[in-house]
Design an enzyme around this catalytic site. Structure first.
Site, PDB file in Angstrom:
ATOM      1  N   ARG A  60      45.427  66.432  17.328  1.00 52.88           N
ATOM      2  CA  ARG A  60      45.708  67.461  16.324  1.00 52.88           C
ATOM      3  C   ARG A  60      45.037  67.119  14.996  1.00 52.88           C
ATOM      4  NH1 ARG A  60      51.758  68.396  15.406  1.00 52.88           N
ATOM      5  NH2 ARG A  60      50.896  70.066  14.105  1.00 52.88           N
ATOM      6  N   ASP A  98      48.836  70.505   7.775  1.00 55.06           N
ATOM      7  CA  ASP A  98      47.401  70.370   7.490  1.00 55.06           C
ATOM      8  C   ASP A  98      47.168  70.248   5.989  1.00 55.06           C
ATOM      9  OD1 ASP A  98      46.832  73.055   6.244  1.00 55.06           O
ATOM     10  OD2 ASP A  98      47.495  73.777   8.204  1.00 55.06           O
ATOM     11  N   HIS A 113      57.382  69.517   5.787  1.00 57.30           N
ATOM     12  CA  HIS A 113      57.412  68.909   7.116  1.00 57.30           C
ATOM     13  C   HIS A 113      56.424  67.757   7.248  1.00 57.30           C
ATOM     14  CE1 HIS A 113      60.238  71.833   8.442  1.00 57.30           C
ATOM     15  NE2 HIS A 113      59.409  72.852   8.362  1.00 57.30           N
ATOM     16  N   CYS A 121      55.479  54.441   7.921  1.00 57.98           N
ATOM     17  CA  CYS A 121      55.912  53.186   8.527  1.00 57.98           C
ATOM     18  C   CYS A 121      57.354  53.321   9.015  1.00 57.98           C
ATOM     19  CB  CYS A 121      55.804  52.050   7.508  1.00 57.98           C
ATOM     20  SG  CYS A 121      56.337  50.448   8.162  1.00 57.98           S
ATOM     21  N   GLY A 179      52.667  84.096   6.303  1.00 59.63           N
ATOM     22  CA  GLY A 179      52.383  83.551   7.627  1.00 59.63           C
ATOM     23  C   GLY A 179      53.494  82.733   8.229  1.00 59.63           C
ATOM     24  N   THR A 180      54.741  83.096   7.959  1.00 59.86           N
ATOM     25  CA  THR A 180      55.874  82.342   8.499  1.00 59.86           C
ATOM     26  C   THR A 180      56.514  83.100   9.663  1.00 59.86           C
ATOM     27  OG1 THR A 180      57.505  83.312   7.004  1.00 59.86           O
ATOM     28  CG2 THR A 180      56.324  81.378   6.221  1.00 59.86           C
ATOM     29  N   LEU A 206      50.941  88.566   9.605  1.00 58.77           N
ATOM     30  CA  LEU A 206      50.162  89.328  10.565  1.00 58.77           C
ATOM     31  C   LEU A 206      51.011  90.423  11.186  1.00 58.77           C
ATOM     32  CD1 LEU A 206      47.412  89.595  11.999  1.00 58.77           C
ATOM     33  CD2 LEU A 206      48.276  88.010  13.746  1.00 58.77           C
TER      34      LEU A 206
END
Length: 236
Positions: A60, A98, A113, A121, A179-180, A206
């Site tokens: 990813r 991202d 997130h 660690c 965009g959620t 969308l």
């Protein structure tokens, strides 16, 4: 809108990065439709099979590095600068792991997130950059323990920066979700918080999200088109 907002809270989800080639999670064909998160994105999965989990996240990570910000990311970065120039603030809270917001020019991004291009660690919880991936026995640069895990949040984990997010939402005069899915909490509950505080709300997506009916207003279409258009109407 009667006056131009000065304190805008923007919540972004996977839909804003979809046009950059990064898949969504809960849509048909999304990541969790193809992979079981319980076997790849939990502390238990990492403890049972760290090599498979690290391989999954490293794959990813390569996808994120290969992607480029789109016009929606760029429009939010311009809006942040524009609001700051007139004494306002755009608080950008993202569910995404991202770094496309940062690469588009956004100066202050809150990743609730975590971040895919970082490692955490498991011994001291320090966070470090890991753009090239996380080798199995790569030691933590802070405490020396060879116990690094992916920096993105585990499935079902408590998100980060919640107090900071709540404070920013309470001080806003416009809430916009971009965009959620409207299916992941606590983020999906922010529109209700905003409504309870009397803050106008708008969904840019969308297609309608799971909680679309709660928003005061909505625009539907590709993020790269509707986000710049909407922000332009706000004078940003």
């Amino acid at each position: 809108m009667a006056s131009q907002p000065r304190q805008i809270f923007i919540l972004t989800g996977a839909g804003i990065s979809a046009e950059s080639g990064l898949g969504t999670f809960r849509d048909r064909g999304g990541l969790w439709a193809r992979f079981d998160p319980l076997t790849l994105a939990t502390p238990e999965a990492f403890a049972a099979d760290p090599d498979t989990v690290l391989d999954f996240y490293n794959h990813r990570r390569r996808g994120v590095i290969a992607a480029a910000p789109n016009a929606a990311h760029a429009a939010l970065a311009r809006a942040e600068a524009g609001l700051a120039a007139r004494g306002g603030r755009l608080f950008l809270c993202t569910q995404n792991v991202d770094d496309l917001h940062e690469r588009a020019g956004s100066a202050a991004v809150v990743h609730m997130h975590g971040e895919l291009l970082k490692a955490r660690c498991t011994a001291c919880a320090a966070v470090s950059e890991r753009r090239a991936g996380i080798p199995r026995d790569d030691p933590c640069p802070h405490c020396g323990a060879a116990a690094l895990r992916p920096g993105g949040g585990w499935f079902g984990a408590v998100p980060q920066h919640l107090d900071r997010i709540d404070a920013a939402l309470a001080g806003s005069d416009l809430f916009v979700a971009v965009g959620t899915s409207g299916a992941v909490y606590p983020a999906a509950g922010y529109v209700r918080q905003a409504r309870a505080l009397g803050i106008p709300t708008c969904e840019l997506n969308l297609e309608p999200s799971d909680n679309a009916r709660i928003f005061d207003a909505a625009r539907y279409g590709p993020a790269s088109a509707i986000v710049p258009d909407y922000l332009s109407e706000l004078g940003l």
